[in-house]
Design a protein around this motif. Structure first.
Motif, PDB file in Angstrom:
ATOM      1  N   PHE A   1      13.314 -12.839  23.298  1.00 36.30           N
ATOM      2  CA  PHE A   1      13.732 -12.812  24.692  1.00 36.30           C
ATOM      3  C   PHE A   1      14.339 -14.131  25.122  1.00 36.30           C
ATOM      4  O   PHE A   1      15.500 -14.189  25.549  1.00 36.30           O
ATOM      5  N   PHE A   2      13.556 -15.231  24.980  1.00 35.21           N
ATOM      6  CA  PHE A   2      14.101 -16.443  25.589  1.00 35.21           C
ATOM      7  C   PHE A   2      15.191 -17.084  24.755  1.00 35.21           C
ATOM      8  O   PHE A   2      16.112 -17.684  25.299  1.00 35.21           O
TER       9      PHE A   2
ATOM     10  N   PRO B   1       2.974 -19.217  33.662  1.00 39.30           N
ATOM     11  CA  PRO B   1       2.611 -17.979  32.961  1.00 39.30           C
ATOM     12  C   PRO B   1       3.753 -17.320  32.218  1.00 39.30           C
ATOM     13  O   PRO B   1       3.749 -16.119  32.018  1.00 39.30           O
ATOM     14  N   PHE B   2       4.742 -18.164  31.783  1.00 41.70           N
ATOM     15  CA  PHE B   2       5.867 -17.558  31.073  1.00 41.70           C
ATOM     16  C   PHE B   2       5.445 -17.139  29.672  1.00 41.70           C
ATOM     17  O   PHE B   2       4.424 -17.579  29.155  1.00 41.70           O
ATOM     18  N   SER B   3       6.286 -16.324  29.053  1.00 40.68           N
ATOM     19  CA  SER B   3       5.854 -15.650  27.821  1.00 40.68           C
ATOM     20  C   SER B   3       5.597 -16.636  26.692  1.00 40.68           C
ATOM     21  O   SER B   3       4.653 -16.474  25.914  1.00 40.68           O
ATOM     22  N   GLY B   4       6.441 -17.671  26.608  1.00 41.23           N
ATOM     23  CA  GLY B   4       6.308 -18.599  25.496  1.00 41.23           C
ATOM     24  C   GLY B   4       4.931 -19.227  25.406  1.00 41.23           C
ATOM     25  O   GLY B   4       4.427 -19.512  24.325  1.00 41.23           O
TER      26      GLY B   4
ATOM     27  N   ILE C   1      13.855 -11.745  33.066  1.00 45.21           N
ATOM     28  CA  ILE C   1      12.651 -11.029  33.520  1.00 45.21           C
ATOM     29  C   ILE C   1      11.687 -10.851  32.357  1.00 45.21           C
ATOM     30  O   ILE C   1      10.483 -11.096  32.463  1.00 45.21           O
ATOM     31  N   LEU C   2      12.250 -10.452  31.198  1.00 48.85           N
ATOM     32  CA  LEU C   2      11.384 -10.248  30.037  1.00 48.85           C
ATOM     33  C   LEU C   2      10.734 -11.551  29.598  1.00 48.85           C
ATOM     34  O   LEU C   2       9.563 -11.571  29.213  1.00 48.85           O
ATOM     35  N   SER C   3      11.509 -12.654  29.690  1.00 46.93           N
ATOM     36  CA  SER C   3      10.921 -13.925  29.275  1.00 46.93           C
ATOM     37  C   SER C   3       9.766 -14.311  30.194  1.00 46.93           C
ATOM     38  O   SER C   3       8.824 -14.969  29.777  1.00 46.93           O
ATOM     39  N   VAL C   4       9.868 -13.886  31.410  1.00 43.42           N
ATOM     40  CA  VAL C   4       8.810 -14.263  32.350  1.00 43.42           C
ATOM     41  C   VAL C   4       7.567 -13.415  32.143  1.00 43.42           C
ATOM     42  O   VAL C   4       6.463 -13.928  31.992  1.00 43.42           O
ATOM     43  N   ILE C   5       7.756 -12.090  32.109  1.00 42.68           N
ATOM     44  CA  ILE C   5       6.567 -11.238  32.082  1.00 42.68           C
ATOM     45  C   ILE C   5       6.154 -10.839  30.685  1.00 42.68           C
ATOM     46  O   ILE C   5       5.106 -10.237  30.492  1.00 42.68           O
ATOM     47  N   GLY C   6       6.983 -11.181  29.683  1.00 45.30           N
ATOM     48  CA  GLY C   6       6.717 -10.674  28.341  1.00 45.30           C
ATOM     49  C   GLY C   6       5.400 -11.131  27.758  1.00 45.30           C
ATOM     50  O   GLY C   6       4.867 -10.524  26.845  1.00 45.30           O
ATOM     51  N   GLY C   7       4.878 -12.222  28.307  1.00 50.66           N
ATOM     52  CA  GLY C   7       3.663 -12.740  27.713  1.00 50.66           C
ATOM     53  C   GLY C   7       2.437 -11.916  28.029  1.00 50.66           C
ATOM     54  O   GLY C   7       1.396 -12.048  27.385  1.00 50.66           O
TER      55      GLY C   7
END
Lengths: 469, 640, 167
Positions: free
Chosen positions: B340-341, B391-394, B465-471
Motif C-alpha cells: 500500500f504505502f 496508528p498507520f499501517s506500517g 486510505i489503505l495505508s492508514v487503516i490497513g494496519g
C-alpha cells in the motif's frame, strides 16, 4: 461364393474392375487423354475411399490368400500413393500417346503387390513379386522418344530378373528343407539348419534388391534417372513400400525361428545402406538421381526400425511408409511438374526458384524438411519411431550411428532449400502454372505431411493393428 | 468460487493477447479500458474467492487444469492451489495492480498508440505471471510465474528501448534475477530427486523424511532464488537501476508485487524453513544487513525514485528479517502494508515527476505542496506509514517483525530499530526537500506545475486510505486479545514452530513499541528541521560521499565478476571456437565429401558390374553369417 | 550303379559342361546352341524325377519357342563376336572367384544338411507327374496363382506392344 469372399478380396476386385473398365474404354470410341485421366482418377479415388470400409480378416483358397486389418491399411496406403502419382502425372500424360496402357500397367503392378502382401504361400508371394516387377519395367520405358528411358527399362529388367532368380532358388531350397510352401507351416519346420539359413540369405538378397538396400542398390540411380518421373515416383514410393510391408510381415511371421541369424545381417546392411546412400546423395546434381539416393538412405533407416522388436518394428515401418508416401510424392510432384513443363532436371537450375514460384518452393521445402526429419513435420516422428523401435534390442551404438547420419542427410536436403531460397540465378526457372489435379495432389501431400505428424491417433491405430505380430 | 480460480489469471492473459496483437489497430482509450478492465475483473473474482476462503473451516482447494508433465509415474499437473495465503496475495496483486493500471492510463498518455498498447500488454502479462506464481499448486508452476515476472520486468524496465542505458538496466535486472533462479531450480531438482514430487501438499506432508542436510540445502537454495528476485545482498543492485522504467512499473513491479515473490515463496515453504534453523539464521542476518545497508545509501540519494528504490530494498530486508525469525505472519503483514504505502509513494513520485516535466532530482524541487495538494497529503500519509507512526499501517507490521526479532536475538532487534530510525529520517528528508520550503527549480518548470488529473489522484487517495487503516487487520496481543485477524486467517497455512514462544509479555511489547515510535519521531523532527531550513544541495563529501556512491558496490561487481567473464568469453570465441570447434566440424564435412568422391567410382553404369557386385556382396553376407556366428553347425563341422 | 544313377551323373555333367560353354563361347550362336543342350539335359532330369509333363513343356517352351526367338534376334541383328564389347579382365576374374566361392559354400552347406541327404526322389511313384493330377492340383489348390499369371501375361503383352509398336 458368399459375400465374405468378395469383401475379403475387395481391394483386388476393385483393381481388376478398373483394369477391365480401362480396356473396354480403350476398345470403344476414341477419347481424349484428359477424359481418360479424369475417369481413371475418379475410379482411383473411389478405390481409396472404399478401402476404408468393411475391413475383414480371413483366409481364402487354402491359405493362398490371407488378409487382416493391417494388410488392408497397407494396401490402402499404396492406393493413396497411386492416386497421388496419377494426379501428379497429369501434365506429362496429357500429351502421351498411350495413356490407358500406362494405367493398365501400373494397376497390374499394384495388383501384383496386393497379392504379394496378402500371400499365404511362397508361390503366391513369388508370383505377386513378378507381377509387380514386369509391368513396371515396361512402364519405365514409357518416355518412348528418349534413349535413357529404354536404358533404364533394360537395367531394371536385367537386375530384377537376376534377383528374382536368387529369390526363387531360396524359395525352392526352403521347400526342399521344410516340405511345405504355406507361410503358417514353414516356421514349424525351421531350425538352425545351415541350408535353411543359406536359403534365407538368398531370399533376403532377392528382396533387398527390390527395396534398394546396399549393396544391392546399384540399379536404383540409373533406373530412377532414366524412367519418366511418374514411374520413378511409383518405383520409389509404392513399389518400395509394398516390398517393405511384405518384408516386415515375412520376417516376423515366417522367419521368426531364424531371428538370431538375421539381426546381425540387418544391422550391417542398414548401416551400409544409410552411409552409402548419404555419401552418394551429397554429390548429385540431377534431382531424380538425388532423390533416388536419398530414398536409399531412408530405406536404411527403415531397416533400423525393422531390426527391433516385432510390434514396434511393424508399426513404425507402416507409419513411416505412410509419411514417406506423402513427403516423397510431394517432392516428386514438384519435380515432375517442373520437368514436364520446362524440362529442367538439375538442382543447380533450381537456384532462385523462390522468386518465380513461391508456392512450389514452399511445397518442395516442406517435403524436403519432412524427408530430412525436421520437427514438426511428420518425417521427424516417423524417424523417431523407427529409431525407437530399433533401440528395442539395446544396441545403442547402432542407433547412434544412424542418428549421426541423419545430420549428414540434413546437409544435402537443406542444400537444396538454400539453393531455392538464397542463391541468385540469372535465368531462374520460369513461373509454372499448376493445373488443378497436380495442385490437388500437392496439397494433399502437404496436408498429409503436416497432419500425420500431429494427429497421434494415426500412429496409435497402426500400433494397435500390429499387435498381433 | 474457488473453482473459478483459473479466471483470475485468464483475464490478464486475454488482455495481453488483445492489446499485444492489436496495439497498432486499437485506439488508446480502448487499450486503456481493456487493460484496466481485465484486472478489475480479476479483482472481483479474487474478492469472491477471498470471501469463500475466509469462512471458517475452509480447506485448501486444488483446481486442476491439465496434465502438464506426465512421464510414467512422474507427474507435474498444472493446478492452482486456493488457500488463505494465495487468496490474500491475489487480492493484493489484483487490487493494487488495478489502481496502478488506472494510474498508468493517464501517466503514459503521451506515448504513441502502439507503444501504449505494448505497455499495457506487458503490464497485463506481468500480472498474469505474478498470478500464476502465487496460484500455482507446485514449485514448477510457481517457477513458470517466477520466470514470467522476470521477463516482464526486463521488458518493462527497457520500455523506452531507444535509450541504451535503460537497456543496460533491464539486462542487469534480468541477469541478476537469473543468477537467483539457478538456486531456485537447484532446490526444485533436489526436492524432485528426494521426493519425486513438487506439489506443495505432497512435499510438506513428506517433509519429515528429509535429512537436516537436505532441508538446509534446499531452503538455502530457495533463498538464493529469493535473493535475486527480492533484491537482497548481494543481488540487489539491479533494483535501483530498474528505476529506468516508467514510474507505475516501478510501483507495481518493484514495490508491490514482483519483489515480494521471494517472500511469498518462503512463506509458502514455511514447513521446510522451520525445519532448518541454520537457514533461518542466514535469512535473518542477510535481511537485516540489506535493510541497514540500503537505508544508509538512501540517506544520500538525490533522485526521488532512487530514494524510494533503496527504501524498497530496505523494507524487503525487513521482511526477510521477519521470515528469518519465524514471524511469517508478520512478514506477510508487512508485504501487504508495504504494497500500500510503497505503491502510494511511487505513484506520488510519478505525479511529482509528471508535474516537474520529467525532472527527478529533489535538489531542484521544493514547495510543491501548494501546487499539488492531493499528492502532498497522500505522500505525507505514506511517509508517516513507512516510518512506523501509529496508528498507520506500517507501525503494526513493522512492530510485529521487531517484536519477533527481539524474542530471537536482542542484537537483531537493536539494529532493526536503528534502521527504522534511519528509514524515518531519509523518508522525511525526501518529503521535506520535495514539498516544503521554496521552489528551487527553473521558471519554466514553475509555470508547468499542476495537480495531476483524477485518473492519477484517485489511486493515490485509495492507497492512502489503505495505508492508514490497513494496519487494523493485525492488532497485536498487547492491544486487544485475539484481535490479530491476519494471524488467525493465515494460521492453517503456517506451521507453528515448536519453540515459538509467542509470549512476550505485554509490558515488554509496550516498551519496544515505545522505543521504535520514539526513534521515529526524533528522526522525523530532526529531518524536518534540518532540511526545511537548509536543503541539501551541495555535493556530498567524506562519509557522505561513500553513501552517495552506494558504497561502490556496483563498481566492485564490475571488477571482480563482469570483467573476468568478458575476458573468458573473448578467449572462448577466438581460440576455442575458431580453431577447435569450427575446425572439427569443417573437418568432418571435408572428410565426408572426400569419401563421397571415392565411393562414386562404384557406380559405373554397366549392369553386368552391378550384378557382379550383388553376387559378391551376397557371398560376403553368407560368409559373415556362417563363419561369423558361433552357434553355427557348419563351424562345428570344420572344427571336428 | 543302377541305370538311374548313371543317367543322373551323365545328365548333370552334361548340364554343367554345357552351361560353362554358354559362358565361354565367343560366338553368340554357339552360346545359344549350348544353352539348348542345357535345356535338354534339364528335361532329362525332369523325366528322371517322374515329371513328364514338365519335361515336355520345358522342351517345347524353352528349347522350342524361346531359344528360337533368341536365334532370330541374334541373326537379325547380326551379332558377332567382333561387335561385342570386351569386358575388363579384372571383372572376369572377380566373377570366377565369386562363382567359385558360392559353389564351395553350397557344397559345404548341403553336406551338412541332414534331411536333404536322406530324402529320396519319388521315382517309383508314377502318379505324380501325370497331366491329370497336375490339372486337378492346378485348378483346385493353385487356382489363384494360375489366374494371376494370366494377368501377368496380359500386362507383359500390353507393355511389349507399347514399347515395340512403330507409330
Amino acid at each position: 461364393m458368399s459375400i465374405d469372399f468378395l469383401m475379403l478380396l475387395k481391394q483386388e476386385m476393385m483393381l481388376i474392375v478398373i483394369i477391365f473398365i480401362l480396356m473396354f474404354l480403350k476398345l470403344g470410341k476414341d477419347r481424349s487423354n484428359e477424359s481418360y485421366m479424369t475417369i481413371v482418377n475418379a475410379l482411383l479415388l473411389a478405390n481409396v475411399v472404399i478401402g476404408f470400409f468393411g475391413n475383414e480378416e480371413g483366409v481364402l483358397f487354402a491359405e493362398m490368400f490371407r488378409t487382416n486389418k493391417l494388410m488392408v491399411l497397407e494396401k490402402n496406403i499404396l492406393n493413396l500413393g497411386m492416386l497421388i502419382i496419377s494426379m501428379q502425372s497429369f501434365v506429362w500424360l496429357k500429351t502421351h500417346k498411350h495413356v490407358p496402357e500406362f494405367y493398365i500397367l501400373l494397376l497390374s503392378t499394384m495388383l501384383g503387390m496386393f497379392f504379394m502382401i496378402s500371400a499365404g504361400n511362397l508361390l503366391m508371394f513369388y508370383l505377386g513379386l513378378e507381377l509387380s516387377t514386369i509391368p513396371l519395367a515396361a512402364a519405365a520405358n514409357f518416355d518412348l522418344a528418349k534413349r535413357r528411358s529404354s536404358e533404364a527399362a533394360m537395367k531394371l529388367i536385367f537386375s530384377s530378373a537376376f534377383s528374382s532368380s536368387l529369390l526363387l532358388f531360396g524359395i525352392s531350397l526352403i521347400y526342399g528343407t521344410t516340405g511345405t510352401l504355406i507361410f503358417s507351416q514353414i516356421p514349424l519346420h525351421l531350425g538352425n539348419n545351415p541350408l535353411q539359413i543359406f536359403a534365407f540369405i538368398l531370399l533376403l538378397a532377392g528382396l533387398a534388391f527390390k527395396i534398394s538396400v546396399a549393396p544391392f542398390h546399384l540399379w536404383t540411380a540409373d533406373v530412377y534417372e532414366g524412367a519418366p518421373v511418374a514411374v520413378t515416383s511409383f518405383l520409389s514410393v509404392v513399389s518400395k513400400g509394398a516390398v517393405l510391408f511384405v518384408f516386415v510381415s515375412v520376417l516376423y511371421t515366417v522367419f521368426k525361428p531364424l531371428a538370431g541369424a538375421w539381426y546381425n545381417m540387418l544391422f550391417i546392411l542398414s548401416l551400409l545402406t544409410i552411409i552409402i546412400g548419404n555419401l552418394f546423395a551429397i554429390r548429385q546434381d540431377n534431382f531424380k538421381r538425388f532423390l533416388a539416393f536419398s530414398s536409399i538412405a531412408q530405406v536404411g533407416f527403415i531397416l533400423v526400425g525393422i531390426s527391433g522388436s516385432s510390434t514396434f518394428g511393424s508399426a513404425s515401418v507402416v507409419y513411416f511408409v505412410l509419411i514417406y508416401v506423402f513427403s516423397n510424392l510431394a517432392a516428386f510432384g514438384v519435380i515432375s511438374l517442373v520437368s514436364s513443363i520446362t524440362g529442367n532436371e538439375s538442382i543447380s537450375n533450381y537456384r532462385g526458384f523462390y522468386k518465380t514460384n513461391p508456392v512450389l518452393s514452399w511445397i518442395l521445402t516442406l517435403a524436403l524438411f519432412s524427408l530430412a526429419g525436421v520437427p514438426p513435420t511428420a518425417g521427424f516422428f516417423g524417424k523417431f519411431f523407427l529409431l525407437f523401435a530399433g533401440a528395442g534390442k539395446g544396441n545403442y551404438w547402432f542407433i547412434t550411428i544412424a542418428a549421426l547420419n541423419m545430420i549428414i542427410s540434413f546437409y544435402y536436403y537443406l542444400r537444396i532449400v538454400k539453393a531455392i531460397f538464397m542463391d541468385e540465378n540469372d535465368h531462374p526457372i520460369p513461373r509454372v502454372l499448376i493445373p488443378l489435379m497436380p495442385r490437388l495432389a500437392l496439397y494433399t501431400c502437404i496436408a498429409g505431411v503436416l497432419a500425420v505428424g500431429f494427429i497421434s491417433y494415426i500412429y496409435d491405430y497402426i500400433h494397435s493393428l500390429s499387435r498381433g505380430m | 468460487m474457488a473453482k473459478l480460480a483459473y479466471l483470475v489469471p485468464l483475464f490478464p492473459l486475454i488482455g495481453f493477447l488483445i492489446n499485444g496483437l492489436g496495439r497498432k489497430t486499437l485506439s488508446k482509450s480502448l487499450i486503456g479500458l481493456l487493460g484496466c478492465g481485465v484486472i478489475l475483473a480479476s479483482f472481483v473474482v479474487s474478492v469472491g474467492i477471498f470471501l469463500q476462503v475466509k469462512q471458517d473451516g475452509f480447506q485448501p482447494q486444488i483446481v486442476h487444469l491439465f496434465d502438464f508433465i506426465k512421464v510414467q509415474s512422474f507427474n507435474i499437473p498444472f493446478s492452482f492451489q486456493v488457500d488463505q495465503l494465495s487468496s490474500l496475495f491475489l487480492l493484493i496483486i489484483t487490487g493494487v495492480g488495478f489502481l496502478i493500471h488506472l494510474y498508468s492510463t493517464s501517466y503514459m498518455h503521451n506515448e504513441e498508440t502502439q507503444h501504449y498498447g505494448r505497455y499495457f500488454a506487458y503490464l497485463n502479462l506481468f500480472v498474469f505471471s505474478m498470478l500464476l506464481l502465487v496460484l500455482g499448486a507446485n514449485y514448477v508452476i510457481m517457477f513458470i510465474g517466477w520466470e514470467g515476472v522476470g521477463l516482464c520486468s526486463y521488458l518493462l524496465i527497457g520500455y523506452w528501448f531507444k535509450n541504451n542505458n535503460y537497456n543496460y538496466a533491464a539486462r542487469k535486472a534480468f541477469v541478476m534475477n537469473r543468477i537467483g533462479d539457478v538456486g531456485f531450480l537447484l532446490a526444485v531438482f533436489w526436492i524432485l530427486a528426494k521426493l519425486g514430487t513438487v506439489s506443495y501438499g505432497d512435499v510438506f506432508a513428506k517433509a519429515s523424511t528429509f535429512s537436516t542436510f537436505d532441508v538446509t540445502a534446499i531452503t538455502m537454495l530457495l533463498f538464493v532464488g529469493a535473493m535475486g528476485k527480492s533484491a537482497q545482498i548481494p543481488l540487489y543492485t539491479w533494483l535501483p537501476d530498474a528505476m529506468a522504467g516508467p514510474t507505475p512499473v516501478s510501483a507495481l513491479i518493484h514495490a508491490a508485487t514482483m519483489v515480494t515473490a521471494g517472500i511469498y515463496m518462503i512463506v509458502r515453504s514455511n514447513v521446510l524453513y522451520t525445519m532448518a534453523p541454520t537457514t533461518q539464521a542466514v535469512v535473518a542476518i542477510v535481511g537485516l544487513a540489506t535493510a541497514f545497508l540500503a537505508a544508509t545509501i538512501a540517506l544520500k540519494q538525490n533522485d526521488i525514485k532512487k530514494v524510494l528504490a533503496y527504501s524498497t530494498v530496505s523494507q524487503l530486508g525487513y521482511m526477510f528479517l521477519g521470515l528469518g525469525v519465524g514471524a511469517y505472519t508478520g512478514a506477510v503483514f508487512h508485504v501487504m502494508t508495504h504494497a500500500f504505502f510503497k505503491a502510494l509513494l511511487f505513484l506520488g513520485a510519478g505525479s511529482v515527476i509528471h508535474a516537474m516535466g520529467n525532472e527527478q532530482d529533489i535538489r531542484v524541487m521544493g514547495g510543491l505542496k501548494k501546487y499539488m495538494p492531493i499528492t502532498h497529503i497522500t505522500f505525507l500519509l505514506a511517509c508517516l506509514a513507512i516510518s512506523g507512526i501509529p496508528p498507520f499501517s506500517g507501525f503494526f507490521s513493522k512492530d510485529e517483525i521487531l517484536a519477533a526479532a527481539y524474542e530471537h536475538n536482542k542484537v537483531l532487534w537493536l539494529i532493526g530499530a536503528i534502521t527504522a530510525g534511519l528509514t524515518a529520517f531519509y523518508m522525511f528528508r525526501l518529503y521535506v526537500m520535495t514539498f516544503l520550503g521554496g521552489f528551487r527549480g527553473t521558471h519554466d518548470q514553475e509555470h508547468h506545475l499542476h495537480e495531476s488529473p483524477s485518473a492519477m489522484t484517485i489511486p493515490l487517495i485509495v492507497l492512502a486510505i489503505l495505508s492508514v487503516i490497513g494496519g487494523f487487520v493485525g492488532i497485536p496481543e498487547a492491544f486487544a486479545h485475539n484481535a490479530h485477524a491476519l494471524e488467525h486467517f493465515l494460521s492453517p497455512v503456517i506451521v507453528k514452530s515448536a519453540d515459538a514462544a509467542h509470549g512476550l509479555d505485554t509490558s515488554t511489547e509496550y516498551m519496544l513499541m515505545a522505543i521504535s515510535v520514539a526513534l521515529a519521531v526524533i528522526a522525523i523532527i530532526y529531518a524536518w528541521t534540518r532540511f526545511s531550513k537548509k536543503p541539501e544541495i551541495a555535493e556530498a563529501e567524506g562519509a557522505g560521499k561513500l553513501l552517495a556512491n552506494r558504497w561502490y558496490v556496483d563498481e566492485l561487481y564490475d571488477k571482480i565478476i563482469a570483467n573476468p567473464l568478458i575476458a573468458l568469453g573473448g578467449f572462448l570465441k577466438n581460440v576455442v571456437e575458431k580453431s577447435g570447434i569450427d575446425g572439427l566440424v569443417n573437418g568432418v564435412g571435408r572428410g565426408v565429401n572426400y569419401a563421397g568422391r571415392q565411393i562414386r567410382l562404384m557406380q559405373s553404369g554397366q549392369v553386368g558390374n552391378y550384378i557382379l557386385l550383388m553376387v559378391l556382396s551376397m557371398v560376403l553376407m553368407i560368409i559373415l553369417v556362417f563363419y561369423g556366428n558361433n552357434l553355427n553347425p557348419v563351424l562345428k563341422y570344420f572344427s571336428k | 550303379m543302377s541305370t538311374t544313377e548313371i543317367l543322373f551323373w551323365f545328365l548333370s555333367a552334361l548340364a554343367l559342361v554345357s552351361a560353362t560353354m554358354v559362358l565361354i563361347s565367343k560366338n553368340p550362336v554357339h552360346s545359344i546352341l549350348w544353352l539348348i543342350i542345357v535345356f535338354f539335359a534339364i528335361s532329362g532330369h525332369y523325366i528322371l524325377l517322374n515329371a513328364q509333363f514338365l519335361a515336355i513343356v520345358n522342351l517345347i517352351v524353352y528349347a522350342g519357342a524361346i531359344m528360337v526367338l533368341f536365334l532370330f534376334v541374334v541373326m537379325l541383328m547380326n551379332l558377332n563376336s567382333d561387335s561385342e564389347p570386351q569386358k575388363n579382365n579384372r571383372f572376369k576374374i572377380a566373377g570366377a572367384i565369386s562363382g567359385g566361392c558360392l559353389m564351395l559354400i553350397m557344397i559345404d552347406v548341403i553336406r551338412d544338411a541332414g534331411e536333404v541327404q536322406n530324402a529320396k526322389a519319388l521315382v517309383k511313384e508314377g502318379n505324380i507327374g501325370l497331366i491329370k493330377n497336375l490339372g486337378m492340383v492346378l485348378f483346385k489348390d493353385y487356382v489363384i496363382p494360375f489366374e494371376i499369371s494370366s494377368v501377368l501375361f496380359l500386362a507383359a503383352m500390353v507393355g511389349a506392344v507399347v514399347i515395340g509398336k512403330r507409330n
